[in-house]
Write a protein that holds these residues in place. Structure first.
Motif, PDB file in Angstrom:
ATOM      1  N   LEU A 147       0.825  -1.201   0.000  1.00  0.00           N
ATOM      2  CA  LEU A 147       0.000   0.000   0.000  1.00  0.00           C
ATOM      3  C   LEU A 147       0.866   1.261   0.000  1.00  0.00           C
ATOM      4  CD1 LEU A 147      -2.696   1.475   0.184  1.00  0.00           C
ATOM      5  CD2 LEU A 147      -2.665   1.121   2.664  1.00  0.00           C
ATOM      6  N   ASP A 148       1.912   1.254   0.798  1.00  0.00           N
ATOM      7  CA  ASP A 148       2.799   2.420   0.873  1.00  0.00           C
ATOM      8  C   ASP A 148       3.392   2.759  -0.498  1.00  0.00           C
ATOM      9  OD1 ASP A 148       2.370   2.625   3.577  1.00  0.00           O
ATOM     10  OD2 ASP A 148       4.256   1.692   4.165  1.00  0.00           O
ATOM     11  N   TYR A 149       3.722   1.726  -1.251  1.00  0.00           N
ATOM     12  CA  TYR A 149       4.365   1.935  -2.547  1.00  0.00           C
ATOM     13  C   TYR A 149       3.371   1.860  -3.711  1.00  0.00           C
ATOM     14  CZ  TYR A 149       9.019   1.696  -0.477  1.00  0.00           C
ATOM     15  OH  TYR A 149      10.157   1.966   0.260  1.00  0.00           O
ATOM     16  N   GLN A 343       2.007   9.225   3.709  1.00  0.00           N
ATOM     17  CA  GLN A 343       0.610   9.607   3.964  1.00  0.00           C
ATOM     18  C   GLN A 343      -0.317   8.396   3.955  1.00  0.00           C
ATOM     19  OE1 GLN A 343      -0.259  12.603   1.006  1.00  0.00           O
ATOM     20  NE2 GLN A 343       0.399  14.248   2.368  1.00  0.00           N
ATOM     21  N   LEU A 344       0.147   7.290   3.378  1.00  0.00           N
ATOM     22  CA  LEU A 344      -0.689   6.104   3.299  1.00  0.00           C
ATOM     23  C   LEU A 344      -0.501   5.190   4.507  1.00  0.00           C
ATOM     24  CD1 LEU A 344      -0.335   5.160  -0.472  1.00  0.00           C
ATOM     25  CD2 LEU A 344      -2.290   6.218   0.672  1.00  0.00           C
ATOM     26  N   ARG A 345       0.390   5.583   5.429  1.00  0.00           N
ATOM     27  CA  ARG A 345       0.612   4.714   6.589  1.00  0.00           C
ATOM     28  C   ARG A 345      -0.656   4.627   7.434  1.00  0.00           C
ATOM     29  NH1 ARG A 345       4.309   1.151   6.559  1.00  0.00           N
ATOM     30  NH2 ARG A 345       4.314   1.133   8.818  1.00  0.00           N
ATOM     31  N   LEU A 346      -1.036   3.380   7.780  1.00  0.00           N
ATOM     32  CA  LEU A 346      -2.206   3.183   8.631  1.00  0.00           C
ATOM     33  C   LEU A 346      -1.792   2.866  10.066  1.00  0.00           C
ATOM     34  CD1 LEU A 346      -4.400   1.058   6.220  1.00  0.00           C
ATOM     35  CD2 LEU A 346      -4.547   3.498   6.695  1.00  0.00           C
ATOM     36  N   PHE A 347      -0.555   2.489  10.231  1.00  0.00           N
ATOM     37  CA  PHE A 347      -0.049   2.223  11.581  1.00  0.00           C
ATOM     38  C   PHE A 347       1.467   2.275  11.536  1.00  0.00           C
ATOM     39  CE2 PHE A 347       0.117  -1.814   9.482  1.00  0.00           C
ATOM     40  CZ  PHE A 347       1.249  -2.427   9.998  1.00  0.00           C
TER      41      PHE A 347
END
Length: 348
Positions: A147-149, A343-347
Motif C-alpha cells: 500500500l505504501d508503494y 501519507q498512506l501509513r495506517l499504523f
C-alpha cells in the motif's frame, strides 16, 4: 468408515523419508500427537521470487512462511521442506520457518533501480494466512508495504483470517491494487475437516467471500484440488455457492501427487478413508497416465482420460451457468511510486 487411529488436526500421519538424507529418525508413532508446532526465524536475502513455470500466470510470488500448519496432505509445497533438512510429512506442518525480515526485503526490492512493477502473488507456496499469522503479522506488514508503494498484489489463502486486514485491503482495493483468492475445494464440512483440518470452515470461507465482495475487493475462488472419489461430485454446488456469495471468478486444479507428497497422501487417505482409499488412488492414476503425479507443464494442470474430461466438462457447465458475464479486473501498475508514501501509513 473413518479409522479411529487418525491423528486429528493434521494431514500427515507420519514423517516420510527425506530424499536427500541417508539416515532418518522416526519418533514412536504415539509421540506424533504430542509434538508441538515450533517456529524458527530465518533470514532470507530476498523475499520476492520470479515465477518461471510456463503454465502459471504470475510473474512474481512471495511467501512469508515456509511449512504450513493447515495440514493438507496433498500440498504440492511439502517437498520444499526437504531442502531445509526436514520431512515433507509431519515436519512440514509442525516446523514452521518465519521470515520476519520480509517487509524490509520487499521495500528493498521495490527500490531497485529499473524495477518495473508487476502484480506479486502473496503465497503461491505456503499459506500467508496460516494460523502463525495471528502471532507474527508478517503478511499484514507486507500488505502495508504494498500500500505504501502503491504496488499491486494478489492474495491467495485458505483462511478467512484474511478479513482481519480489511483496514489495509479496502484502501488498496480503492486504488485497484489488490485481489483475494480463497481456496474452497469443498463445502461439505465433514470432508473439509479431513482434507484441510486447520483451515477455516467452509461456512466461514463463504462468509469471507461475501464480506470481501461487499467491500468491493475483487474475489476469486480456487476450487482446488479436485480429488476424484472425494470432492469430484461437488463442483456445481461449490460454484453456485461462491457465485451467490459474490465471487467474480474461479479456477480449479486436479490433484497431483509429486515426489514425497505421494507417500504422505497415501498414508493419509488410508487412515481417513480406508474403505475407498484404493478407489481414489486408482481414479487419480486414471487421470495421470497410470501415475499419481505429473510434472510436465500444462499436462499437470489438465490431466487426461475420461475422469479428467468429465471434471473439465462440469466446470465448463458451471462457468456458463453461474459466472456468465462476470469479469475479474486487472490490477493497476500505474500508481507505483518507487518510494514510500508516508501519507498512506495506517499504523507504525
Amino acid at each position: 468408515m473413518q479409522n479411529e487411529d487418525i491423528i486429528k488436526g493434521q494431514g500427515a500421519q507420519r514423517n516420510v523419508i527425506n530424499r536427500f538424507d541417508r539416515y532418518t529418525y522416526e519418533p514412536e508413532e504415539e509421540d506424533f500427537e504430542t509434538i508441538k508446532t515450533s517456529f524458527t526465524e530465518v533470514f532470507p536475502k530476498t523475499i520476492v521470487n520470479q515465477v518461471k513455470s510456463e503454465d502459471l500466470p504470475m510473474e512474481y510470488s512471495m511467501n512469508p512462511y515456509q511449512g504450513c500448519e493447515h495440514g493438507c496432505s496433498y500440498c504440492f509445497a511439502r517437498p520444499t521442506h526437504e531442502y531445509l533438512g526436514y520431512s515433507a510429512g509431519i515436519d512440514f506442518e509442525r516446523k514452521i520457518m518465519v521470515k520476519k525480515n520480509a517487509p524490509e526485503l520487499l521495500e528493498k526490492f521495490f527500490q531497485k533501480r529499473g524495477y518495473r512493477p508487476a502484480p506479486i502473488l502473496l503465497s503461491g507456496n505456503t499459506d500467508c494466512y496460516q494460523p502463525a499469522e495471528r502471532q507474527f503479522e508478517i503478511t499484514r506488514n507486507l500488505l502495508q508495504v504494498c500500500l505504501d508503494y502503491r504496488h499491486p498484489v494478489h492474495v491467495l489463502t485458505k483462511n478467512a483470517l484474511v478479513l482481519k486486514d480489511m483496514d489495509i485491503l479496502k484502501p488498496m482495493a480503492e486504488q485497484n491494487l489488490v485481489s483475494v483468492s480463497l481456496s474452497i475445494p469443498t463445502i461439505n464440512e465433514e470432508l473439509r475437516r479431513k482434507m484441510e483440518p486447520r483451515t477455516s470452515s467452509a461456512k466461514n470461507k463463504l462468509k469471507a467471500v461475501e464480506i470481501l465482495a461487499e467491500n468491493k475487493i475483487p474475489v476469486n475462488v480456487m476450487v482446488a484440488p479436485i480429488i476424484p472419489g472425494l470432492n469430484s461430485d461437488e463442483p456445481l454446488a461449490v460454484l453456485k455457492a461462491i457465485s451467490d456469495a459474490g465471487a467474480q471468478s474461479f479456477g480449479y486444479t486436479l490433484v497431483r501427487l509429486n515426489d514425497s507428497v505421494e507417500p504422505v497422501f497415501i498414508n493419509w487417505i488410508e487412515h481417513a478413508f480406508p474403505d475407498r482409499a484404493q478407489k481414489v488412488l486408482n481414479l487419480i492414476r486414471s487421470m495421470r497416465g497410470g501415475k499419481l503425479g505429473e510434472k510436465k507443464y500444462f499436462d499437470r494442470q489438465k490431466g487426461d482420460g475420461n475422469i479428467a474430461e468429465m471434471i473439465h466438462n462440469t466446470f465448463r457447465i458451471g462457468r456458463k451457468k453461474f459466472f456468465d458475464g462476470k469479469d475479474f479486473p486487472r490490477l493497476s501498475i500505474q500508481n507505483f511510486t518507487g518510494a514510500k508514501d508516508q501519507q498512506l501509513r495506517l499504523f507504525d
